[in-house]
Structures are given as C-alpha cells and as structure tokens.
Design an enzyme around this catalytic site. Structure first.
Site, mmCIF file in Angstrom:
data_model
loop_
_atom_site.group_PDB
_atom_site.id
_atom_site.type_symbol
_atom_site.label_atom_id
_atom_site.label_comp_id
_atom_site.label_asym_id
_atom_site.label_seq_id
_atom_site.Cartn_x
_atom_site.Cartn_y
_atom_site.Cartn_z
ATOM 1 N N GLY A 1 50.418 -39.775 26.762
ATOM 2 C CA GLY A 1 49.144 -40.176 26.994
ATOM 3 C C GLY A 1 49.321 -41.445 27.810
ATOM 4 N N ASP A 2 50.393 -41.695 28.618
ATOM 5 C CA ASP A 2 50.097 -43.037 29.552
ATOM 6 C C ASP A 2 49.197 -42.231 31.083
ATOM 7 O OD1 ASP A 2 51.746 -44.360 28.076
ATOM 8 O OD2 ASP A 2 53.600 -43.110 28.330
ATOM 9 N N ARG A 3 50.783 -40.738 31.643
ATOM 10 C CA ARG A 3 49.487 -40.221 31.802
ATOM 11 C C ARG A 3 48.557 -39.785 32.441
ATOM 12 N NH1 ARG A 3 50.340 -39.571 37.471
ATOM 13 N NH2 ARG A 3 47.680 -40.251 37.411
ATOM 14 N N TYR B 1 51.231 -51.435 23.272
ATOM 15 C CA TYR B 1 52.295 -50.927 22.517
ATOM 16 C C TYR B 1 52.869 -51.756 21.714
ATOM 17 C CZ TYR B 1 53.849 -46.504 25.616
ATOM 18 O OH TYR B 1 53.054 -45.367 25.914
ATOM 19 N N ALA C 1 46.096 -43.588 32.782
ATOM 20 C CA ALA C 1 46.004 -43.464 34.151
ATOM 21 C C ALA C 1 44.938 -42.790 35.293
ATOM 22 C CB ALA C 1 47.478 -43.603 34.606
#
Length: 452
Positions: free
Chosen positions: A251-253, A138, A256
């Site tokens: 985007g994080d999902r 980030y 992951a």
C-alpha cells in the site's frame, strides 16, 4: 528537481529471522534459531525510503519521541531529509519473527492511541514548499492537527496530494487528488459488507461524497485497484499475477507511485494503472525484504517472468516452462498450457519473437505481433510469466530460466527435442503432454485466408 513531501506517522519495523527445525520442549511452538535482526522505518518512513530509492527528491515530515526506538528510527532514515517535531507518545515498534520465508508471529509495542501532537513552524514551512504531498496516516494523531490540516487543504487546490488513510486516523481534508484506502478499510469506513466489486464501488461512491476528494482509489490486493473520479466512470485496474507471501508495504508503494505519476502529469487512470504495476513489481522483488538487497528490482514495470520464477524457487516450488510461437491462440494451446501448469507451482512461457517466427514459419507470419501474443498469454489464468526470445531455439532463454520441468506438446522422443540434454544438465526434466492435431494455427490461418 521537484520535491515530494511525505507527511505522517513513522514506526519501527523489526524483523527477527532464522530457521525453525524443532518444537519447544515446554510448549508446542517452533523454536526459531535467530540468524539476523533487521530494522527499517515503517509507515511514512517506508514511503519516504521508497521514493528515495526511486531517485526522487523527498523530504519527510513527522514527529518523533526521545526513546531508544526513535534513535533506531533516525538511523534507519539516514540519507532522507527529515524535519520532525516532538511526540508525546512512545515510538510504535512492530516486530516480526520469521522462520525462513514464513512469519511465525508479530508483536506490537507502543501502538496504543496517541494524543494529537503539535506541529512546528519548520514542519509547516517544509510542507508548504512541496511540489506534491503523500499523507501516510498510521493513526497516531498527526493528521488531526488543525494547523497541518488547514495547510494541506490549501495545498490540495494547487498540487497533487495523495492521502493514504488509516481506520484510526482523521478523515482526509477536502480536495485532495486521491485517497487510497484498501478494500477492508473502505468497506468499514462506508459501512458496507463484503460483496465483490459492487460493494467496493458502493463504498467508493459513499467515501467520495464524504471526503469531497477529487478521487477515491481503492486497492484490491491481487485484483488491482478501483479508481473512482469525482466526475466520470469507475475504472477497474487489474494487477499482474504475482506470487508473494508478504504483502507488507504494498500500500505504501502504491501511494508513493501514484503521487509520483500525478506529479509527472499523468491523469488519474494512467497514474493508478502505473501504481498497480509498481506495487506488483515491489512484491515480485521481495517486498520490504527486498529493501535490504543491494540491487532491488523495484520500479514501475510489471514484474517479469524471471522474478516470478525466482520467488517460486526461493519457496522450494517447482518452475515449469513451455515454449512456442503461439500465433493465433486456439484450444490446443489452451489444453497444453493447462496441462503444463498442473505440473508445478508456476508456468513460464518462452515465446518466439516476431523475427524468430518469421524465420521459422515464413514471411507471412506471425499474424499477431509479439507484444500482443505475450499479453494474450499473460492474461490466461494458467500462465504466470512470458519470456520473449530472439533466437531460433529457446536454448539461451532456458539457460537463463533453468526450469525444473520443460513441457512440449506432442509425441516427441527425447532425441527429437534438442533442449532435453540442456534441461537435464541442471537436473531438470523434459516431458510431453497430449498433442491435438485437429487444432493448429496453420489451419486457422488457412481458413481465415479463404474467408478473406
């Protein structure tokens, strides 16, 4: 159980929620009466929380300051194994003000550029023991640390490493399994201007060469993803239709889920396709807001029709439903579906199962199985979801769905539609749209039999 280590920058997400029913007397801005203040870990912290919700063994490696926001972050990360080093920068805090389901404004604190932090021996030891790594950059400097980069480059040759980059962050190390920029990030990094899939593909090709990764997987929002391996053709992976007001966390999902599937042995295309479905399911369940639910509908399956209808209803929209066998789609079906979709904000098709069709139409039907019929319907722009039911009538599935409008094709009277009374019991309406008698599945089946 195999351990996934999430390495990267954490931030504190704060949601201030309430209702806005008036304007301020001193400025033309809404006044939000606050009902709730929620805090959660963002950035690498969100990735770790999602993996923990998946039932995976996860360990978060990051740096933390000693300010008040860092204390709140540690509370938000409770239950997740955490190894952290010191940060010489304030904790980034992103605060969203929401009125109902709508974001009014967001303001950021502590988000100015940060120096590259040191990493401890314990941080490196945890990363070195990983079975898979997700790098959640980030732009706060951690991924530029030389010792960490050397270790990640070594690991990339042995285990799946998924790198989610940031415009202000360091380039991925060579050899990682997948780099997952979104389209805007990829176009900017590659010096390309927007131009649909051709521009996305050019950007992916440039970045694959520049980053020397095993693949680049561009997330394309509602269009899904583009996966480009170092050897082979690009794959476009479409996303299911999802109605979502806030794409935060998708985007994080995605990153992951991609790491999980690569760790489980899936190839790139299968893993990326599953990650697209998982991101869509995450948004259908409410996105980051769904993290506060007691039983969030996260996972790797496509979002179902019930979740889609619930989202539309929560926004005050109108849920429309229609039903039938839809065996051999034809122009009459298309006209009925288009007309039905125009009556509201989503269209859910209640589809007879194979056994149900067989009882209604005879042993020779259906011609096409329920799975394929549902997939064909779902591919239509006007269809937002499909519910397959086993009974001879759609009464039970309608009781679950409770649409605002039930649509039938034809010149039926209300006494010829047994569902009408049921629909009316919760305040819904039953309507008909024009029927096209020259177009029917029976006529098509008969014509095909003669050809055969």
């Amino acid at each position: 159980m195999k351990t996934i280590v999430v390495v990267g920058d954490v931030l504190l997400d704060t949601d201030i929620s309430g209702s806005a029913q008036r304007l301020s007397p001193d400025a033309p801005v809404p006044v939000v009466d606050v009902d709730d203040v929620g805090r959660r870990a963002g950035g690498a912290g969100l990735v770790a929380r999602l993996l923990e919700r998946d039932g995976r063994q996860v360990h978060l490696v990051t740096v933390l300051s000693d300010d008040d926001a860092s204390g709140l972050l540690r509370t938000a990360l409770a239950g997740i194994p955490l190894t952290s080093g010191p940060s010489d920068a304030p904790t980034p805090v992103k605060t969203r003000i929401r009125a109902g389901t709508h974001a009014v404004v967001r303001f950021d604190q502590g988000c100015s550029p940060a120096p590259v932090p040191a990493v401890t021996a314990q941080m490196l030891s945890v990363v070195a023991a990983a079975d898979a790594v997700v790098v959640a950059d980030y732009g706060r400097g951690l991924t530029a640390n030389p010792a960490l980069r050397d270790l990640l480059e070594t690991l990339a040759g042995r285990i799946p490493v998924v790198w989610d980059p940031h415009p202000a962050g360091a380039d991925p190390v060579p050899g990682v399994a997948a780099v997952t920029p979104n389209l805007a990030e990829a176009l900017s990094a590659a010096g390309e201007t927007p131009g649909g899939v051709p521009a996305a593909l050019r950007a992916a090709e440039k970045l694959l060469t520049r980053w020397q990764s095993q693949s680049v997987v561009l997330t394309l929002g509602t269009q899904g993803a583009l996966a480009l391996p170092a050897a082979g053709l690009a794959q476009i992976l479409p996303a299911p239709k999802v109605s979502a007001e806030d794409a935060c966390g998708a985007g994080d999902r995605f990153a992951a889920s991609l790491a999980v599937r690569l760790l489980d042995g899936d190839g790139l295309e299968t893993a990326a396709e599953g990650a697209v479905q998982a991101a869509a399911s995450f948004l259908a369940a409410g996105g980051v807001a769904g993290l506060d639910a007691e039983d969030p509908i996260f996972g790797t399956e496509p979002p179902d029709a019930m979740a889609t209808a619930a989202q539309v209803r929560a926004r005050g929209g109108t849920v429309v439903a229609t039903g039938g066998c839809f065996d051999l789609l034809h122009a009459g079906h298309a006209r009925t579906l288009l007309a039905a979709r125009g009556l509201g904000d989503c269209l859910i098709v209640c589809l007879n199962s194979d056994d149900s069709v067989r009882r209604l139409k005879g042993e020779q039907r259906p011609i096409i199985g329920a799975g394929d019929r549902a997939e064909l319907l779902q591919s239509l722009e006007c269809v937002d979801g499909v519910l397959v039911f086993e009974e001879d009538t759609p009464a039970a599935v309608l009781e679950r769905l409770r649409p605002d409008i039930w649509v039938k094709g034809g010149d039926y009277r209300e006494d010829q539609l047994p569902e009408a009374a049921l629909i009316r019991s919760w305040g819904g309406e039953t309507v008909t749209v024009p029927f096209h008698p020259a177009r029917s599945t029976t006529a098509l089946a008969s014509a095909l039999a003669k050809v055969g």
